[in-house]
Design an enzyme around this catalytic site. Structure first.
Site, short mmCIF file in Angstrom:
data_model
loop_
_atom_site.label_atom_id
_atom_site.label_comp_id
_atom_site.label_asym_id
_atom_site.label_seq_id
_atom_site.Cartn_x
_atom_site.Cartn_y
_atom_site.Cartn_z
CB VAL A 1 -0.89 0.04 1.26
CG1 VAL A 1 -1.76 1.28 1.28
CG2 VAL A 1 -1.73 -1.22 1.37
CB CYS A 2 2.20 3.60 -2.10
SG CYS A 2 1.37 3.49 -3.68
CE LYS A 3 0.04 11.84 -0.17
NZ LYS A 3 0.99 12.95 -0.05
N GLY B 1 -1.38 4.46 -4.82
CA GLY B 1 -1.36 3.22 -5.58
C GLY B 1 -0.42 3.22 -6.77
CG MET C 1 -2.82 4.25 2.93
SD MET C 1 -3.94 3.08 3.76
CE MET C 1 -4.67 4.12 5.03
#
Length: 114
Positions: A59-61, A63, A88
Site C-alpha cells: 500500500v502506498c499513498k 497506488g 490509502m
C-alpha cells in the site's frame, strides 16, 4: 482493489505493508500494517521474510509507487504479492478504518506548549 485487499486480509491472513513515510503512516494506516517506507525498502525487506508464503499487500499513498517494491519482493521469492489500487487515498475515501499513531520524528516534538 480495496475490497479485494480487505478479503485477503480477513480470509487469507494477508499482511499489509505500508510504503509511505513514517509521518504519513502515523497520520492513519490500516490496522496491523507494517510500515517500511519505499525509500528504505531495499535495506529493510528482510523484515518480511517470515511472510514469503503469505499474501503480501503493498500500500502506498495513491497506488502508483508500489510496483518497484512488488517486483523486488517477487524476485526475492515472495509467492503472493499484491498492490492495492488507489492506495490509502482510496481506502480513506471509502471511509474504511484507520489507526493513528504518534509519528517518530527525531528532535521534533510537535504540539508541545499549546
Amino acid at each position: 482493489s480495496i475490497h479485494e485487499a480487505t478479503r485477503i486480509m480477513n480470509k487469507e491472513d494477508g499482511v499489509v505493508v505500508d510504503l509511505r513515510t513514517g509521518k504519513e503512516f502515523a497520520g492513519g494506516h490500516i490496522v496491523g500494517a507494517i510500515n517500511i517506507p519505499s525509500s528504505e525498502f531495499a535495506n529493510r525487506m528482510s523484515e518480511l521474510d517470515q511472510y514469503k508464503d503469505s499474501p503480501v499487500i503493498l500500500v502506498c499513498k495513491m497506488g502508483q509507487h508500489s510496483s518497484g517494491s512488488s517486483k523486488t519482493l517477487k524476485e526475492a521469492g515472495f509467492s503472493n504479492v499484491k498492490r492495492m489500487t488507489g492506495g490509502m487515498a482510496e481506502w480513506t475515501g471509502a471511509n474504511l478504518p484507520v489507526v493513528k499513531t504518534k509519528a517518530k520524528e527525531k528532535g521534533k516534538e510537535k504540539g508541545k506548549g499549546k
